[in-house]
Design an enzyme around this catalytic site. Structure first.
Site, short mmCIF file in Angstrom:
data_model
loop_
_atom_site.label_atom_id
_atom_site.label_comp_id
_atom_site.label_asym_id
_atom_site.label_seq_id
_atom_site.Cartn_x
_atom_site.Cartn_y
_atom_site.Cartn_z
CB SER A 82 44.68 -66.36 25.47
OG SER A 82 44.35 -67.27 24.44
CE1 TYR A 101 44.21 -64.11 28.47
CE2 TYR A 101 45.08 -62.65 26.79
CZ TYR A 101 45.24 -63.33 27.98
OH TYR A 101 46.42 -63.21 28.68
N GLY A 102 38.67 -64.70 24.73
CA GLY A 102 37.55 -64.31 23.87
C GLY A 102 36.33 -63.74 24.57
CB CYS A 113 46.43 -63.46 21.13
SG CYS A 113 44.78 -63.55 21.84
CG ASN A 114 43.49 -63.19 15.40
OD1 ASN A 114 43.53 -62.61 14.33
ND2 ASN A 114 44.07 -64.38 15.57
CB THR A 115 41.17 -62.08 21.61
OG1 THR A 115 40.73 -63.24 20.91
CG2 THR A 115 40.05 -61.53 22.44
CD GLU A 139 44.76 -73.04 25.51
OE1 GLU A 139 45.44 -73.60 26.38
OE2 GLU A 139 45.26 -72.23 24.69
CB CYS A 179 41.04 -67.49 16.63
SG CYS A 179 41.54 -68.19 18.22
CB THR A 180 46.86 -67.62 16.91
OG1 THR A 180 46.55 -67.34 18.28
CG2 THR A 180 47.24 -66.33 16.19
CG HIS A 181 43.67 -71.17 20.35
ND1 HIS A 181 44.02 -69.90 20.74
CD2 HIS A 181 43.91 -71.98 21.42
CE1 HIS A 181 44.44 -69.94 22.01
NE2 HIS A 181 44.39 -71.19 22.44
N1 DGL Z 1 44.53 -67.31 20.13
C1 DGL Z 1 43.59 -66.32 20.58
C2 DGL Z 1 43.15 -65.47 19.39
O1 DGL Z 1 43.81 -65.49 18.38
C3 DGL Z 1 42.50 -67.00 21.34
C4 DGL Z 1 41.80 -66.09 22.27
C5 DGL Z 1 41.10 -66.76 23.43
O2 DGL Z 1 41.77 -67.13 24.38
O3 DGL Z 1 39.86 -66.81 23.43
O4 DGL Z 1 42.18 -64.76 19.45
#
Ligand code: DGL
Length: 269
Positions: free
Chosen positions: A10, A41-42, A72-74, A151, A183-185
């Site tokens: 995302s 995206y969450g 992205c996990n979501t 972000e 979450c990859t962030h």
């Molecule tokens: N990096 C996304 C994840 O791993 C973040 C999702 C988001 O944008 O909220 O879920």
């Protein structure tokens, strides 16, 4: 096989997977797409995340990737099944690798998961963990403030410290010995998360584990890059390319060229 590996997220979160890939698989070329115009995206409904993911995959297919990584996990929770059924190349998600690493790490069978609202709501980690280890105690909480912070490039300093302390307060007394950064962030905030949770809680980064999984798949399928030249990676984002570049260069510690992509119908949350 000298086709690139396509990575999507995302926003800048998938760079944590890209960085691990560059470290573990330095000969592989990466084509990265960050949907920064539509992040986060969450909080979005799963149906919308499926549509966005599919749009990005369609965009990335022009580069003829040998593999797609949904970093992205979501998006993995919402769209992995659909995307992998529709393609004849491997499609790697970030949830299974993190879940497997947590099972190997936990000693007291108490695993925490932090992620976006979408990931926690989907219970994707819970399902993946319990499938292998039904005895686990699992505590999952959403940390909706983390992704916007990362972000904006504000993942260091006092503000980040306060947000992390506040968000993880209830987890500190949960008796965990292992916490999945679902979450990859979140690896951008890993030092702060580690200091808040203390030395007795091992952090599992879905980014690191995913890079290991990619390496295993490439090896078993004989798909490793053959070229001995250093690959030139390509980065695309749908939002502000300067902000993306600044974050990418700080994180990857190397110069990055970013190509902006304008969605015809941008959808700002
Ligand atoms: N990096 C996304 C994840 O791993 C973040 C999702 C988001 O944008 O909220 O879920």
């Amino acid at each position: 096989m000298d086709q690139p590996i396509a990575i999507l997220d995302s926003g800048v979160g998938g760079l944590t997977v890209a960085k691990e890939m560059m470290r573990q698989l330095p000969q592989e070329q990466i084509v990265y797409f960050g949907d920064t115009a539509r992040t986060p995206y969450g909080p979005r409904p799963a149906k919308e995340i499926v549509r966005f993911t599919q749009e990005i995959v369609d965009y990335l297919l022009q580069f003829q990737p040998k593999m797609i990584v949904i970093a992205c996990n979501t998006a993995t929770a919402a769209a992995w099944d659909q995307v992998r059924m529709s393609l004849d190349i491997p499609v790697v998600g970030v949830i299974q690798p993190g879940a497997r690493a947590a099972i190997k790490t936990t000693r007291r069978n108490t695993v925490g998961v932090i992620g976006t609202e979408g990931t926690i709501r989907s219970r994707a980690y819970e399902h993946a963990l319990r499938k292998i280890a039904p005895q686990l105690q699992i505590v999952g909480i959403a940390c909706p403030e983390f992704v916007p912070l990362v972000e904006k490039g504000r993942f260091r300093g006092e503000e980040a410290q306060h947000v992390v302390e506040r968000s993880l307060a209830e987890l500190k007394s949960a008796g965990l010995d292992c916490l999945i950064l679902g979450c990859t962030h979140y690896p951008f905030l890993a030092d702060i998360i580690a200091s808040v949770m203390g030395p007795d809680v091992a952090l599992i980064s879905s980014a690191e584990e995913t890079a290991r999984e990619i390496s295993t798949i490439l090896y078993h399928k004989g798909m490793q890059a053959k070229s001995t030249f250093a690959p030139v990676h390509r980065f695309f984002c749908s939002g502000d390319p300067l902000l993306f570049r600044a974050i990418a260069e700080t994180w990857l510690n190397e110069p990055v060229q970013v190509t902006p992509v304008v969605w015809e119908v941008p959808n700002i949350y």
